[in-house]
Motif scaffolding. Structure first.
Motif, PDB file in Angstrom:
ATOM      1  N   LEU A   1       0.837  -1.197   0.000  1.00  0.00           N
ATOM      2  CA  LEU A   1       0.000   0.000   0.000  1.00  0.00           C
ATOM      3  C   LEU A   1       0.877   1.254   0.000  1.00  0.00           C
ATOM      4  O   LEU A   1       1.819   1.366   0.800  1.00  0.00           O
ATOM      5  CB  LEU A   1      -0.905   0.023   1.235  1.00  0.00           C
ATOM      6  CG  LEU A   1      -1.939  -1.106   1.361  1.00  0.00           C
ATOM      7  CD1 LEU A   1      -2.691  -0.973   2.675  1.00  0.00           C
ATOM      8  CD2 LEU A   1      -2.903  -1.103   0.180  1.00  0.00           C
TER       9      LEU A   1
ATOM     10  N   ALA B   1      -8.293  -8.043   3.759  1.00  0.00           N
ATOM     11  CA  ALA B   1      -7.619  -7.536   2.563  1.00  0.00           C
ATOM     12  C   ALA B   1      -7.757  -8.500   1.403  1.00  0.00           C
ATOM     13  O   ALA B   1      -8.046  -8.108   0.263  1.00  0.00           O
ATOM     14  CB  ALA B   1      -6.143  -7.274   2.865  1.00  0.00           C
TER      15      ALA B   1
ATOM     16  N   VAL C   1      -6.799  -6.746  -1.796  1.00  0.00           N
ATOM     17  CA  VAL C   1      -5.353  -6.542  -1.659  1.00  0.00           C
ATOM     18  C   VAL C   1      -4.756  -7.881  -1.249  1.00  0.00           C
ATOM     19  O   VAL C   1      -4.928  -8.334  -0.114  1.00  0.00           O
ATOM     20  CB  VAL C   1      -5.030  -5.466  -0.586  1.00  0.00           C
ATOM     21  CG1 VAL C   1      -3.529  -5.305  -0.433  1.00  0.00           C
ATOM     22  CG2 VAL C   1      -5.678  -4.138  -0.945  1.00  0.00           C
TER      23      VAL C   1
END
Length: 300
Positions: A133, A253, A265
């Motif tokens: 990130l 995520a 993610v």
């Protein structure tokens, strides 16, 4: 250190000292590093990067008393006057060691090395590398904000527990907390932290513990708060919170679940409480006092 504590320290240190004497005959110029248990998992990479010894030998000891015992044993033997030795201990809930010893022995400025892993700075590094990130990413800010919020709730939940244990240690109470899991006292979820204990539960769990007054508990709470709770609270509780938080966050995520993430993610990281110290060592804080101590060990 009292005479009884000094004797106990030396008794715990005998096995390590015997191993040291054997190695010293073979490697008299090596840097000998004495740690509590497996703390080399944190210190090792920092010793290599900052001190850069030609040869370093790690000798784990059975607790702080054993490390201090080794220090005393080498200090009073002229034969080892030129040994290159480094000593690493956790402060725990004890009083700091005397200033005269600080140049020779490294004591954490927080409870233990585990606290180096639980700062917002460390978690931010984990998010940037393991979660991939960017700091400008909305998901990064969501995660940092969530960690900050939950850590504050967690500290509120375990403040009484930490203060109670610290008071018991001040009284030399014979309670055993080494295998005590914080999940026995709190539930850690991403939406909230739930307290599951009262002070009566602590006396039930440790029936031999002496009773504490409210004044004693309040005074200890103030002492711990003055230092910063993330640093002064028991490290093993802190890192348990971190591991649980990260594992739940990883699950969210990978699924891209709102409100924690606005997209999927993929995070392949798997964390175990047994290996988290080595798995996340590169992200942990390196305080200036440690950097300076390791710098002082470098050969001219």
């Amino acid at each position: 250190m009292s005479v009884d504590n000094l004797r106990a320290s030396r008794e715990k240190a005998v096995v390590v000292f015997t191993e040291f004497t054997r190695l010293y005959k073979q490697y008299p110029s090596a840097l000998y590093c004495f740690f509590e248990e497996e703390d080399s998992k944190y210190y090792g990479i920092r010793i290599k990067n900052i001190t850069r010894p030609e040869k370093d030998i790690y000798l784990p000891c059975r607790g702080k008393e054993a490390v201090l015992g080794i220090y005393q044993m080498l200090l009073f033997r002229k034969y080892y006057a030129n040994v290159r030795a480094a000593y690493f201990i956790d402060r725990d809930f004890d009083k700091p060691i005397d200033r005269a010893s600080l140049s020779v022995i490294y004591e954490t400025p927080c409870y233990s090395i585990e606290n180096f892993y639980t700062s917002v700075q460390c978690v931010s590094e984990i998010l940037k590398v393991e979660f991939k990130l960017l700091e400008s990413d909305e998901n990064f800010h969501r995660c940092v904000g969530l960690y900050t919020k939950l850590q504050e709730e967690f500290h509120n939940a375990v403040e009484l527990l930490n203060a109670w244990i610290a008071c018991q240690i001040d009284k030399s109470s014979q309670i055993t907390i080494c295998d005590l899991s914080v999940t026995r006292f709190v539930t850690i979820d991403l939406d909230k932290i739930t307290t599951m204990y009262t002070i009566d539960d602590l006396y039930t769990l440790f029936p031999q513990a002496p009773l504490l007054s409210q004044e004693e508990l309040d005074t200890k709470r103030s002492e711990l708060q003055a230092m910063n709770r993330q640093q002064s609270f028991r490290g093993k509780f802190e890192i348990e919170f971190l591991r649980t938080f990260l594992q739940k966050l990883i699950n969210e995520a990978n699924e891209g679940n709102y409100p924690y993430f606005t997209r999927k993610v993929k995070v392949p990281l798997t964390l175990s409480i047994r290996t988290i110290i080595s798995d996340l060592s590169q992200y942990a804080d390196t305080p200036n006092c440690l950097y300076n101590y390791l710098e002082s060990l470098r050969k001219p």
